[in-house]
Every structure is written in C-alpha cells, then in structure tokens.
Scaffold this active site. Structure first.
Site, PDB file in Angstrom:
ATOM      1  N   ASP A   1      -2.242   6.508   6.219  1.00 50.85           N
ATOM      2  CA  ASP A   1      -3.250   5.629   5.625  1.00 50.85           C
ATOM      3  C   ASP A   1      -3.622   4.596   6.680  1.00 50.85           C
ATOM      4  O   ASP A   1      -2.931   3.611   6.863  1.00 50.85           O
ATOM      5  CB  ASP A   1      -2.672   4.947   4.378  1.00 50.85           C
TER       6      ASP A   1
ATOM      7  N   TRP B   1       0.833  -1.209   0.000  1.00 48.26           N
ATOM      8  CA  TRP B   1       0.000   0.000   0.000  1.00 48.26           C
ATOM      9  C   TRP B   1       0.858   1.246   0.000  1.00 48.26           C
ATOM     10  O   TRP B   1       0.540   2.233  -0.677  1.00 48.26           O
ATOM     11  CB  TRP B   1      -1.001  -0.023   1.156  1.00 48.26           C
TER      12      TRP B   1
ATOM     13  N   LYS C   1     -12.574  -2.179   5.902  1.00 50.61           N
ATOM     14  CA  LYS C   1     -11.782  -3.060   6.763  1.00 50.61           C
ATOM     15  C   LYS C   1     -12.341  -3.036   8.187  1.00 50.61           C
ATOM     16  O   LYS C   1     -12.757  -4.063   8.712  1.00 50.61           O
ATOM     17  CB  LYS C   1     -10.305  -2.651   6.779  1.00 50.61           C
TER      18      LYS C   1
END
Ligand SMILES: *Cc1c(COP(=O)(O)O)cnc(C)c1O
Length: 359
Positions: free
Chosen positions: A171, A101, A195
């Site tokens: 993030d 990511w 999530k």
C-alpha cells in the site's frame, strides 16, 4: 502571503499543475470541451489516458509484464480487492502490522481468508517497523502485504523486503513517486491518488500480469483486476478528470528530473525538519530514527497545552492543516512532492519563533 498546505490528504498539488488545469479547464487543446465533458472512449481522452500511463511507466520504470490500472474506490477498496484476487486458492496471507492503515487492511482481509500477522509494532504505539529478520512468515502464504509508509504514524520502511517467491503487496498511498523503487520486486502496488499523485477519486494499481485472473467465487466484476486489465481501465467510466490531472503531475515530475531528483529534494526537506526536531527539547519526534518518514512528519510539543497556540500562530503565517491525527496527537507535517522546500523552511522558522516565545 504565501500559503503552505501540510495536509496529509487530499494534499497539496503542484501550483504549476493547478494553473495548467485552470488554463485548459473549459477548452482542452482546442477541442472545445473540458476534459470533464469528454467521452472516455473518444480520441482525445484515450490519448490523455495513454500518455498518463506511459509517463507513469517511465517515471517508475514499470516492467512490461506489469499492468497499470486506473481505478476508483480509494486505497480502502484495495484492502478487499487484494485478497479477492491474490489468494488464488490459498487459505491465508501474511500481513505486517505497522499502524492504522495496516490494521484496516488486515481487518478487511480477514473477511476473505486467514491472516497471519508476521510482526506488529503496536507494542510501542506504532512508532517503528519490526526488523525483517523478526517476521514470522507462513511459507504457504498467498502473498505478503505491508504498508511502506504509514501516513498517520509517519513510519516508513526504506528497504524493500525480499519475500522470495511470495508475491509482495504494498500500500504505497503516501510514498509512491517520492523516491525510486524497483517495481520488479513487487507483485502488486496500489495507491490512492490524493496524497502524492493527484486529486481524490483515482486509485492506481500496478500488478504483475501472472497474478491476475483467479478471483474468489462471487467476486464482483468491478473488483476483478483482470476485467480492468483486459479493458485498459475502461470497463466502465474511469475517473477521467483525476486521470488527466495525475497525468499533468507525471509530466511535472519528469520535468523536475524524475524520481531520483525528487528523492534528493524530499530528503533535503525532511532533514530540515528532523534536524530541527532533534536539536530542541521543546518538540519531539515520536518515530524511531531509521523509520522516519520522508513524507509525513508527526511531532509533539513538550507541553500539549500549547498545541492550540501553536496552530494559531501557524495559521497566521499561512501554514495550514498541521494538526496531528487523533491517534498520535500533536502535529503532523505532510511534505509530499508538491511541497516546496520554502514551505518546510517557513515551518521550521515558525517553530523556532514559537519556541522562543513559549519555551
Ligand atoms: C490515505 C490512505 C489510505 C486510504 O485511502 P482512501 O483512498 O481514502 O481509501 C490507505 N492507506 C494509506 C497508507 C493511506 O495513506
């Protein structure tokens, strides 16, 4: 049979929340409408949105000088929105590279300015986080971006880096709400909802007020944080049903004692799994001890030829979506807030049985 869903995302939601959604689905609180059918500017939905924001602010202790934005486009859109809004006349930004990511965020940021990678753990297949003392920071960086929890590699950074006057951008897609965090240490926090917050389609941004309003020339209206902040996330139609469901999750978290209580449960769940992984040679955790994620636990079997049989037994026991990401291999158990401790116990029991019959 009780089913436990270990998906990395979209992920398990609290059962009580799903049941409440079901009960309110066609007629929300006597309004005669489903939340899906309501005007986002109507009294009912405005109330739902305001309550969701107030509950999130309370849960995370968000200071008054931070805006909370309910956006769409996923965390992946933030990879572009962050540089478009936060470069603010500067030429470059700092990025920490701890996994898949981070890499995507870096790649996107390079479209808008120079990127200085302060440190990378790619040398050991992203199995750890480089120590803060080793980061090669640019004193002129517009901000520093990092990924406190790499969902794929299962690498978590527990201490919040002190970047001084340089705004810290995180993030938090897979770690938000898993434990208390001091929001005032961050310039901007973003997270895709699917999530640990709610259904896919909602992206939450928490941003310090003074950082917004100076976008790169050509920034589309929809990519300007200030537009969304000034319009209380109603510049256009927000993801209403996902916001409503997230709001129910916030209430569920408050009823369980908030984020400190969640951290205690999350540490207990993670310890069950890591302690077992450490106690056997049959399975292995690839992640450095100090960076083992509380939310995403990748592990491998000593003999990868047994992976298929492992997944088959797991499925028979109602333990779903354990296959690891292709870049890491093996298995990954995502144990977000909504995963009960019983689910982790059931997984460890199954792993022990599998080891007995195949070890
Ligand atoms: C899942 C995830 C993303 C991507 O989120 P989308 O909402 O699918 O764009 C980005 N960063 C992290 C850390 C993630 O876990």
């Amino acid at each position: 049979m009780t089913i436990y869903n270990f998906s990395a995302g979209p992920a398990v939601l609290p059962r009580d929340v799903l049941l409440q959604v079901q009960a309110e689905l066609v007629d929300w609180h006597g309004s005669g409408m489903s939340v899906m059918e309501m005007s986002h500017r109507g009294r009912e939905f405005m109330g739902i949105a305001a309550e969701a924001e107030a509950d999130l602010r309370e849960l995370m202790g968000i200071p008054a000088n931070y805006k909370v934005l309910f956006l769409q486009g996923g965390a992946s859109s933030q990879f572009a929105m962050v540089p478009m809004n936060l470069l603010r006349g500067k030429a470059s930004a700092d990025y920490l590279n701890t996994g898949e990511w981070s890499k995507k965020a870096i790649k996107e940021a390079k479209k808008f300015g120079a990127v200085n990678v302060v440190a990378s753990s790619e040398d050991r297949n992203f199995s750890y986080a480089p120590a803060f003392s080793a980061w090669q920071r640019d004193p002129d960086a517009a901000y520093l971006h990092y990924t406190p929890n790499e969902t794929i590699g299962g690498v978590e950074i527990f201490d919040i880096p002190d970047t001084g006057a340089t705004p810290l951008v995180a993030d938090m897609s897979s770690t938000i709400l898993s434990r208390p965090m001091d929001v005032s240490k961050f310039g901007l926090i973003y997270a895709g909802a699917q999530k640990n917050i709610g259904p896919a389609g909602l992206t939450i941004v928490i941003v310090r007020e003074d950082l917004i309003g100076e976008t790169l020339p050509g920034t589309p209206t929809m990519f300007d944080y200030k537009i969304h902040a000034d319009n209380e996330s109603m510049y256009n139609t927000p993801p209403t049903f996902a916001m409503y469901t997230a709001g129910l999750v916030f209430k569920w978290l408050k009823a369980r004692g908030g984020l400190a209580a969640m951290e205690k449960i999350n540490r207990e769940k993670a310890a069950l799994l890591y302690d077992y992984l450490d106690a056997t040679d049959f399975y292995n955790s690839p992640v450095a001890r100090e960076n083992r994620s509380l939310m995403n636990v990748p592990f491998t079997l000593k003999d990868a030829a047994l992976d298929e049989a492992f997944l088959k037994l797991a499925k028979e026991r109602g333990l779903l979506q354990l296959k690891g990401h292709r870049s890491v291999g093996g298995m990954r158990a995502s144990i977000y807030n909504a995963m009960p401790v019983e689910g982790v116990r059931a997984l460890v029991d199954m792993m022990r049985d599998f080891e007995k019959s195949h070890g």
